[in-house]
Scaffold this motif. Structure first.
Motif, PDB file in Angstrom:
ATOM      1  N   ALA A 121       0.826  -1.207   0.000  1.00  0.00           N
ATOM      2  CA  ALA A 121       0.000   0.000   0.000  1.00  0.00           C
ATOM      3  C   ALA A 121       0.857   1.253   0.000  1.00  0.00           C
ATOM      4  O   ALA A 121       0.570   2.227  -0.709  1.00  0.00           O
ATOM      5  CB  ALA A 121      -0.926  -0.006   1.218  1.00  0.00           C
ATOM      6  N   ILE A 122       1.953   1.237   0.781  1.00  0.00           N
ATOM      7  CA  ILE A 122       2.851   2.402   0.828  1.00  0.00           C
ATOM      8  C   ILE A 122       3.503   2.628  -0.526  1.00  0.00           C
ATOM      9  O   ILE A 122       3.598   3.758  -1.025  1.00  0.00           O
ATOM     10  CB  ILE A 122       3.920   2.209   1.922  1.00  0.00           C
ATOM     11  N   ILE A 123       3.956   1.537  -1.157  1.00  0.00           N
ATOM     12  CA  ILE A 123       4.572   1.653  -2.480  1.00  0.00           C
ATOM     13  C   ILE A 123       3.579   2.205  -3.499  1.00  0.00           C
ATOM     14  O   ILE A 123       3.915   3.053  -4.319  1.00  0.00           O
ATOM     15  CB  ILE A 123       5.119   0.279  -2.933  1.00  0.00           C
ATOM     16  N   ALA A 124       2.338   1.710  -3.432  1.00  0.00           N
ATOM     17  CA  ALA A 124       1.309   2.191  -4.350  1.00  0.00           C
ATOM     18  C   ALA A 124       1.062   3.684  -4.168  1.00  0.00           C
ATOM     19  O   ALA A 124       0.892   4.423  -5.146  1.00  0.00           O
ATOM     20  CB  ALA A 124       0.015   1.414  -4.143  1.00  0.00           C
ATOM     21  N   ILE A 125       1.040   4.137  -2.921  1.00  0.00           N
ATOM     22  CA  ILE A 125       0.836   5.568  -2.651  1.00  0.00           C
ATOM     23  C   ILE A 125       1.995   6.384  -3.211  1.00  0.00           C
ATOM     24  O   ILE A 125       1.796   7.440  -3.841  1.00  0.00           O
ATOM     25  CB  ILE A 125       0.677   5.812  -1.141  1.00  0.00           C
ATOM     26  N   LEU A 126       3.221   5.899  -3.002  1.00  0.00           N
ATOM     27  CA  LEU A 126       4.401   6.618  -3.508  1.00  0.00           C
ATOM     28  C   LEU A 126       4.392   6.698  -5.034  1.00  0.00           C
ATOM     29  O   LEU A 126       4.712   7.745  -5.618  1.00  0.00           O
ATOM     30  CB  LEU A 126       5.677   5.925  -3.020  1.00  0.00           C
ATOM     31  N   ILE A 127       4.004   5.597  -5.680  1.00  0.00           N
ATOM     32  CA  ILE A 127       3.919   5.601  -7.149  1.00  0.00           C
ATOM     33  C   ILE A 127       2.846   6.580  -7.609  1.00  0.00           C
ATOM     34  O   ILE A 127       3.028   7.324  -8.576  1.00  0.00           O
ATOM     35  CB  ILE A 127       3.637   4.189  -7.677  1.00  0.00           C
TER      36      ILE A 127
END
Length: 339
Positions: A22-28
């Motif tokens: 989820a964190i990676i998706a937000i950063l992307i």
């Protein structure tokens, strides 16, 4: 006594893994718009540079022959064709036989040659046929609505119309000294994306045809804008010029020429009797790049006052215009008259 120890295996639990994803998706999600903005800024700056090169080339042509090239000559060649030697395209220039019509087979190779200076990187133009190289930059005919020269026949519907008031029109031979409004106050070249090149595909970059059956004969620029905005571009009966923006060799109102009739990024329409309103358009946000007759390039916001925009289109109108500096521009205004 023997003691036994239980060791926990290292690794992520399912919940921890989902949190990381989820964190990676937000950063992307945060990164992609930023990357897109950087790409668009770079494309807009490249577009601005192309316009700068064209303005310099037009001045170089003027220095050589003491006039600016016509928007369209007797064989329908564009101003673009004549400035090729001044944008390091002399080899393509030598392929053109100017004594024959632009669409003669002898000029087919030149017509199909893509010229980087004529292409805005923001417009992919994947729909353009291979035989017609695209063009995203157009010379300024002015703020009138008549394509070509007015008729001298009193029975003609275009009798009494004024001659185009911009630097480029059919068989024009404009000298820089004729631009009495000032070269820093007069538009030279702006933008327009290519059309759909498909009779069944509707695009806001197509030129709408408002035919005689509709009864639309605008007598003024204001009437032309009102009529053009009143019809839907996705209405099949108005889908006129869909092959707009190519080839660059062709001097035409839907290929290499634009008008200061409607504001930036407004609709483009053609009317009976050769009355036209091809607007400057772009794929950039909120406005268009514009090269002035002094060679400077600026970004003009869509919200510019229409009277100011039309004044920029004329070269000897003597308009007194209010200062119209938009908040979004490439660099500070060179003129206090407008941006």
């Amino acid at each position: 006594m023997t003691r036994s120890f239980s060791r926990r295996k290292a690794g992520f639990t399912l919940i921890e893994l989902l949190v990381v994803i989820a964190i990676i998706a937000i950063l992307i999600g945060l990164l992609l718009p930023a990357v897109q903005k950087v790409r668009e800024a770079a494309a807009r700056m490249q577009c601005s540079n192309n316009l700068k090169q064209m303005a310099i080339a037009l001045h170089s042509y003027h220095d050589a022959v003491n006039k600016l090239p016509a928007a369209r000559d007797n064989n329908n060649f564009s101003a673009h064709a004549y400035i090729l030697p001044y944008i390091e395209q002399d080899n393509v220039y030598k392929l053109i036989n100017f004594t024959l019509p632009y669409d003669n087979a002898a000029n087919a190779t030149a017509a199909a040659t893509k010229i980087k200076t004529f292409v805005c990187p923001s417009d992919s133009a994947s729909s353009v046929p291979a035989a017609w190289a695209q063009n995203n930059y157009r010379v300024n005919q002015g703020s009138g609505i008549l394509w070509g020269l007015p008729s001298t026949d009193p029975s003609n519907t275009n009798y009494g119309f004024p001659t185009p008031n911009g630097p480029f029109f059919v068989n024009s031979a404009t000298k820089i000294t004729a631009i009495t409004d000032g070269t820093s106050n007069t538009a030279m070249v702006s933008e327009h994306p290519v059309g759909s090149f498909n009779a069944g595909a509707f695009s806001p970059h197509n030129t709408q045809r408002l035919g005689q059956s509709v009864g639309l004969y605008p007598a003024t620029a204001d009437e032309a804008v009102q009529m053009c905005e009143s019809v839907g571009y996705q209405n099949a009966q108005y889908n006129g010029m869909y092959n707009t923006g190519a080839p660059w060799i062709y001097g035409y109102h839907s290929t290499t020429v634009y008008f200061h009739v409607g504001p930036p990024n407004s609709r483009s329409c053609m009317y009976p009797g050769g009355r036209i309103g091809t607007a400057a358009r772009s794929t950039h946000t909120n406005g268009v790049n514009l090269a002035m007759c002094d060679g400077s390039v600026r970004f003009v916001n869509n919200s510019i006052q229409l009277a100011t925009w039309r004044g920029m289109g004329s070269m000897a109108g003597g308009e007194v215009l209010a200062n119209q500096c938009p908040t979004q521009r490439i660099r500070p205004c060179a003129s206090t008259r407008f941006c």
